[in-house]
Design a protein around this motif. Structure first.
Motif, PDB file in Angstrom:
ATOM      1  N   GLU A 237       0.816  -1.217   0.000  1.00 51.30           N
ATOM      2  CA  GLU A 237       0.000   0.000   0.000  1.00 51.30           C
ATOM      3  C   GLU A 237       0.848   1.266   0.000  1.00 51.30           C
ATOM      4  OE1 GLU A 237      -3.610   2.103   2.567  1.00 51.30           O
ATOM      5  OE2 GLU A 237      -2.495   0.429   3.426  1.00 51.30           O
ATOM      6  N   ALA A 238       1.904   1.297   0.813  1.00 48.37           N
ATOM      7  CA  ALA A 238       2.747   2.495   0.894  1.00 48.37           C
ATOM      8  C   ALA A 238       3.418   2.788  -0.445  1.00 48.37           C
ATOM      9  CB  ALA A 238       3.799   2.325   1.988  1.00 48.37           C
ATOM     10  N   THR A 239       3.951   1.744  -1.083  1.00 46.32           N
ATOM     11  CA  THR A 239       4.596   1.926  -2.385  1.00 46.32           C
ATOM     12  C   THR A 239       3.585   2.411  -3.414  1.00 46.32           C
ATOM     13  OG1 THR A 239       6.269   0.237  -1.949  1.00 46.32           O
ATOM     14  CG2 THR A 239       5.852   0.758  -4.244  1.00 46.32           C
ATOM     15  N   ARG A 240       2.391   1.841  -3.405  1.00 46.46           N
ATOM     16  CA  ARG A 240       1.367   2.237  -4.373  1.00 46.46           C
ATOM     17  C   ARG A 240       1.011   3.719  -4.211  1.00 46.46           C
ATOM     18  NH1 ARG A 240      -2.401  -0.167  -8.002  1.00 46.46           N
ATOM     19  NH2 ARG A 240      -1.763  -2.300  -7.496  1.00 46.46           N
ATOM     20  N   LEU A 241       0.832   4.179  -2.982  1.00 45.05           N
ATOM     21  CA  LEU A 241       0.518   5.593  -2.750  1.00 45.05           C
ATOM     22  C   LEU A 241       1.625   6.495  -3.303  1.00 45.05           C
ATOM     23  CD1 LEU A 241      -0.888   5.655   0.908  1.00 45.05           C
ATOM     24  CD2 LEU A 241      -2.161   6.130  -1.190  1.00 45.05           C
ATOM     25  N   GLN A 242       2.873   6.113  -3.032  1.00 50.06           N
ATOM     26  CA  GLN A 242       4.007   6.922  -3.478  1.00 50.06           C
ATOM     27  C   GLN A 242       4.045   7.027  -5.011  1.00 50.06           C
ATOM     28  OE1 GLN A 242       7.316   4.845  -1.715  1.00 50.06           O
ATOM     29  NE2 GLN A 242       6.523   5.144   0.351  1.00 50.06           N
ATOM     30  N   ALA A 263      10.744  12.806  -9.737  1.00 48.21           N
ATOM     31  CA  ALA A 263       9.728  12.899  -8.685  1.00 48.21           C
ATOM     32  C   ALA A 263       9.935  11.779  -7.679  1.00 48.21           C
ATOM     33  CB  ALA A 263       8.321  12.813  -9.276  1.00 48.21           C
ATOM     34  N   LEU A 264       9.715  12.107  -6.416  1.00 52.56           N
ATOM     35  CA  LEU A 264       9.865  11.103  -5.362  1.00 52.56           C
ATOM     36  C   LEU A 264       8.914  11.433  -4.218  1.00 52.56           C
ATOM     37  CD1 LEU A 264      11.368   8.620  -4.245  1.00 52.56           C
ATOM     38  CD2 LEU A 264      13.043  10.195  -3.254  1.00 52.56           C
ATOM     39  N   ALA A 265       8.076  10.472  -3.875  1.00 51.72           N
ATOM     40  CA  ALA A 265       7.148  10.632  -2.754  1.00 51.72           C
ATOM     41  C   ALA A 265       7.582   9.738  -1.599  1.00 51.72           C
ATOM     42  CB  ALA A 265       5.731  10.277  -3.187  1.00 51.72           C
ATOM     43  N   HIS A 266       7.279  10.183  -0.377  1.00 51.71           N
ATOM     44  CA  HIS A 266       7.535   9.341   0.796  1.00 51.71           C
ATOM     45  C   HIS A 266       6.505   9.666   1.868  1.00 51.71           C
ATOM     46  CE1 HIS A 266       9.707  13.044   1.931  1.00 51.71           C
ATOM     47  NE2 HIS A 266       9.488  12.681   3.184  1.00 51.71           N
ATOM     48  N   LEU A 267       6.311   8.727   2.774  1.00 53.85           N
ATOM     49  CA  LEU A 267       5.369   8.923   3.863  1.00 53.85           C
ATOM     50  C   LEU A 267       6.090   9.495   5.075  1.00 53.85           C
ATOM     51  CD1 LEU A 267       3.372   5.626   3.413  1.00 53.85           C
ATOM     52  CD2 LEU A 267       2.384   7.917   3.267  1.00 53.85           C
ATOM     53  N   GLU A 268       5.492  10.511   5.666  1.00 60.13           N
ATOM     54  CA  GLU A 268       5.998  11.105   6.907  1.00 60.13           C
ATOM     55  C   GLU A 268       4.842  11.105   7.895  1.00 60.13           C
ATOM     56  OE1 GLU A 268       7.676  15.107   6.944  1.00 60.13           O
ATOM     57  OE2 GLU A 268       9.215  14.433   5.545  1.00 60.13           O
ATOM     58  N   ASP A 270       1.396  10.517   9.064  1.00 63.55           N
ATOM     59  CA  ASP A 270       0.166  10.287   8.309  1.00 63.55           C
ATOM     60  C   ASP A 270       0.091  11.152   7.055  1.00 63.55           C
ATOM     61  OD1 ASP A 270      -0.203  12.762   9.416  1.00 63.55           O
ATOM     62  OD2 ASP A 270      -2.181  12.345  10.278  1.00 63.55           O
ATOM     63  N   GLU A 271       1.239  11.742   6.659  1.00 57.80           N
ATOM     64  CA  GLU A 271       1.257  12.600   5.473  1.00 57.80           C
ATOM     65  C   GLU A 271       2.065  11.965   4.340  1.00 57.80           C
ATOM     66  OE1 GLU A 271       0.707  17.219   6.509  1.00 57.80           O
ATOM     67  OE2 GLU A 271       2.708  16.447   6.972  1.00 57.80           O
ATOM     68  N   LEU A 272       1.629  12.256   3.123  1.00 58.54           N
ATOM     69  CA  LEU A 272       2.361  11.864   1.923  1.00 58.54           C
ATOM     70  C   LEU A 272       3.040  13.122   1.380  1.00 58.54           C
ATOM     71  CD1 LEU A 272       2.938   9.573  -0.167  1.00 58.54           C
ATOM     72  CD2 LEU A 272       0.904  10.365  -1.410  1.00 58.54           C
ATOM     73  N   VAL A 273       4.369  13.046   1.236  1.00 58.61           N
ATOM     74  CA  VAL A 273       5.167  14.191   0.781  1.00 58.61           C
ATOM     75  C   VAL A 273       5.703  13.888  -0.616  1.00 58.61           C
ATOM     76  CG1 VAL A 273       7.156  15.664   1.291  1.00 58.61           C
ATOM     77  CG2 VAL A 273       5.852  14.624   3.169  1.00 58.61           C
ATOM     78  N   LEU A 274       5.546  14.821  -1.531  1.00 60.09           N
ATOM     79  CA  LEU A 274       5.994  14.648  -2.912  1.00 60.09           C
ATOM     80  C   LEU A 274       6.983  15.744  -3.272  1.00 60.09           C
ATOM     81  CD1 LEU A 274       5.760  13.267  -5.723  1.00 60.09           C
ATOM     82  CD2 LEU A 274       3.800  14.772  -6.176  1.00 60.09           C
ATOM     83  N   ALA A 295      -2.286  11.394   3.914  1.00 52.54           N
ATOM     84  CA  ALA A 295      -2.311  10.171   3.099  1.00 52.54           C
ATOM     85  C   ALA A 295      -3.627   9.438   3.333  1.00 52.54           C
ATOM     86  CB  ALA A 295      -1.127   9.280   3.470  1.00 52.54           C
ATOM     87  N   ALA A 296      -4.634   9.828   2.538  1.00 52.09           N
ATOM     88  CA  ALA A 296      -5.985   9.297   2.749  1.00 52.09           C
ATOM     89  C   ALA A 296      -6.435   8.388   1.613  1.00 52.09           C
ATOM     90  CB  ALA A 296      -6.968  10.456   2.913  1.00 52.09           C
ATOM     91  N   GLY A 297      -5.480   7.710   0.978  1.00 50.73           N
ATOM     92  CA  GLY A 297      -5.842   6.767  -0.075  1.00 50.73           C
ATOM     93  C   GLY A 297      -5.386   7.219  -1.451  1.00 50.73           C
ATOM     94  N   ILE A 298      -5.734   6.409  -2.459  1.00 57.43           N
ATOM     95  CA  ILE A 298      -5.271   6.620  -3.832  1.00 57.43           C
ATOM     96  C   ILE A 298      -5.701   7.976  -4.382  1.00 57.43           C
ATOM     97  CG2 ILE A 298      -5.460   5.778  -6.207  1.00 57.43           C
ATOM     98  CD1 ILE A 298      -3.660   4.076  -4.441  1.00 57.43           C
ATOM     99  N   SER A 299      -6.960   8.366  -4.133  1.00 55.89           N
ATOM    100  CA  SER A 299      -7.442   9.630  -4.702  1.00 55.89           C
ATOM    101  C   SER A 299      -6.668  10.819  -4.151  1.00 55.89           C
ATOM    102  CB  SER A 299      -8.944   9.789  -4.455  1.00 55.89           C
ATOM    103  OG  SER A 299      -9.214   9.793  -3.069  1.00 55.89           O
ATOM    104  N   SER A 300      -6.292  10.767  -2.863  1.00 56.15           N
ATOM    105  CA  SER A 300      -5.520  11.872  -2.284  1.00 56.15           C
ATOM    106  C   SER A 300      -4.112  11.913  -2.884  1.00 56.15           C
ATOM    107  CB  SER A 300      -5.455  11.760  -0.759  1.00 56.15           C
ATOM    108  OG  SER A 300      -4.674  10.648  -0.356  1.00 56.15           O
ATOM    109  N   ALA A 301      -3.530  10.739  -3.174  1.00 62.70           N
ATOM    110  CA  ALA A 301      -2.208  10.689  -3.802  1.00 62.70           C
ATOM    111  C   ALA A 301      -2.267  11.251  -5.220  1.00 62.70           C
ATOM    112  CB  ALA A 301      -1.693   9.250  -3.816  1.00 62.70           C
ATOM    113  N   GLN A 302      -3.322  10.894  -5.958  1.00 61.90           N
ATOM    114  CA  GLN A 302      -3.490  11.429  -7.317  1.00 61.90           C
ATOM    115  C   GLN A 302      -3.638  12.947  -7.285  1.00 61.90           C
ATOM    116  OE1 GLN A 302      -6.929   9.065  -8.407  1.00 61.90           O
ATOM    117  NE2 GLN A 302      -5.718   7.774  -9.778  1.00 61.90           N
ATOM    118  N   GLN A 303      -4.427  13.440  -6.335  1.00 66.59           N
ATOM    119  CA  GLN A 303      -4.665  14.871  -6.243  1.00 66.59           C
ATOM    120  C   GLN A 303      -3.385  15.632  -5.879  1.00 66.59           C
ATOM    121  OE1 GLN A 303      -7.753  16.226  -7.091  1.00 66.59           O
ATOM    122  NE2 GLN A 303      -6.497  18.080  -7.180  1.00 66.59           N
TER     123      GLN A 303
END
Length: 324
Positions: A237-242, A263-268, A270-274, A295-303
Motif C-alpha cells: 500500500e505504501a509503495t502504491r501511494l508513493q 519525482a519522489l514521494a515518501h510517507l511522513e 500520516d502525510e504523503l510528501v511529494l 495520506a488518505a488513499g489513492i485519490s488523495s495521492a493522485q490529487q
C-alpha cells in the motif's frame, strides 16, 4: 497436479531477474506453478537513444499486447518504463514493496561524483539524469548510451574487463569515466559492488516510479483465482501511494518517461510528501518544488500529484523542461 500461470517478460537479464523474483513470490503465495514466456519488445530491437525512440512505453507495448491476446496471464514491468495512461482491458494488479529508489554512479577507480575530473565523460540514456548532473556539475560531458546493464558498465574505464559473465557487448570499450544506472536494477542483478556512490535525491531526484515493479493482468483477472488473491496479498500500500502521486504529477505535466522530470514521494507519519524537479535538458535551469497532503488513499495521492504539477506549470516548469 497444481495449476500453472504464465508470466510474460522481456528477455534482458534485468527483466528476467525481476520477473523471476516476482513470479517465485507469487508462486509461493498462491501454490501455483509458473511458466515464463519471453516476449521481444520494440525497445529491445530498435537502436537509438531512448529519447528519440519516444521513450514512453517503448519496452511495454509488445508485452501488453501479448497479455491482451492471452499469450500470458501476467506481465512484469519496471514501473518507471510504463506510460501514465493505463490501456483499456489491463490493470496494475500489484505493486510490490519498492527497491532502492536512488540513481547510482558507477565510475573508474571508485571516484565519487565530487571527485571526478573536470570534463569527465558520464554515460546515461536519460535526459532526466543528464540534466540533473549538469545542474550539479556543468563541466561534465554527458554521453548518450543504450544497452543492457553489463553493456553500459563495460563502457567505464577499468570495469569492462572485470565483468566475468561474458555479457559485455562486443565492441564495448572503456571510453567513459562513469555511467549512471538505477540502483534497484544493479541490486537486483547482484552488481552492487560496481556502485561507487548512491546519488542522494537532493542531487538527483529519480524517475517517477523508479525502483518499483508493476505486475499487470487483464482487467477481468488473470484466469486463476489463487493468483488474483496472491497479487492482492503481495501489493504494498505504501509503495502504491508513493508511485501514484509521482505518476499523477508526470501525467499532469504531460511528460513521458524520457522527459527531464524527477519525482519522489515518501510517507511522513500520516502525510504523503511529494518532491519534484523539472530541468532544462542542458542543466541550465531547474525548478524544484514539494507539496504534502494527508495520506488518505489513492485519490488523495493522485490529487497531490496533480496539484503540485499544476503549481509547477503555473511557474513555468513546462517551458523549462521543453514540454511546452
Amino acid at each position: 497436479m497444481s495449476e500453472t500461470f504464465r508470466v510474460g517478460t522481456r528477455g534482458s537479464a534485468l527483466a528476467t531477474t525481476q520477473t523471476g523474483w516476482a513470479a517465485q513470490k507469487l508462486s509461493e503465495i498462491s501454490g501455483l506453478n509458473v511458466e515464463t514466456v519471453l516476449v521481444k519488445t520494440e525497445g529491445d530491437v530498435v537502436t537509438g537513444s531512448l529519447a528519440t525512440l519516444g521513450g514512453t512505453g517503448v519496452f511495454a507495448a509488445a508485452l501488453r499486447q501479448h497479455l491482451l491476446d492471452s499469450g500470458c496471464d501476467l506481465a512484469v514491468h519496471s514501473l518507471k518504463d510504463l506510460p501514465t495512461a493505463q490501456p483499456e482491458g489491463l490493470v496494475l494488479s500489484c505493486i510490490p514493496a519498492r527497491e532502492d529508489v536512488r540513481d547510482a554512479l558507477c565510475s573508474h577507480d571508485g571516484l565519487g561524483l565530487a571527485d571526478l575530473p573536470q570534463g569527465a565523460k558520464i554515460g546515461t540514456g536519460s535526459p532526466r539524469r543528464g540534466a540533473q548532473l549538469l545542474a550539479h556539475r556543468p563541466d561534465l560531458e554527458i554521453v548518450d548510451i543504450r544497452g543492457n546493464v553489463p553493456t553500459r558498465l563495460g563502457r567505464v574505464k577499468g570495469i569492462g574487463e572485470t565483468l566475468d559473465d561474458g555479457s559485455v557487448g562486443r565492441g564495448t570499450q572503456g571510453d567513459l569515466d562513469a555511467v549512471i544506472l538505477a540502483a534497484a536494477g544493479m541490486r537486483r542483478l547482484g552488481l552492487e559492488k560496481y556502485i561507487t556512490e548512491y546519488l542522494d535525491p537532493s542531487i538527483m531526484l529519480p524517475a517517477p516510479g523508479q525502483g518499483a515493479l508493476a505486475l499487470e493482468t487483464r482487467t477481468a483477472g488473470s484466469g486463476h483465482a489463487a493468483l488474483d488473491q496472491a497479487l492482492a496479498d503481495f501489493d504494498d500500500e505504501a509503495t502504491r501511494l508513493q508511485v501514484v502521486a509521482e505518476r499523477s504529477l508526470l501525467s499532469t505535466l504531460e511528460a513521458g518517461c524520457a522527459a527531464p522530470i524527477g519525482a519522489l514521494a515518501h510517507l511522513e507519519g500520516d502525510e504523503l510528501v511529494l518532491e519534484a524537479v523539472a530541468c532544462n535538458p542542458d542543466g541550465s535551469q531547474t525548478m524544484r518544488r514539494s507539496a504534502r497532503t494527508v495520506a488518505a488513499g489513492i485519490s488523495s495521492a493522485q490529487q497531490l500529484g496533480r496539484d503540485l504539477a499544476t503549481a509547477m506549470i503555473a511557474d513555468g516548469a513546462a517551458v523549462i523542461a521543453g514540454l511546452a
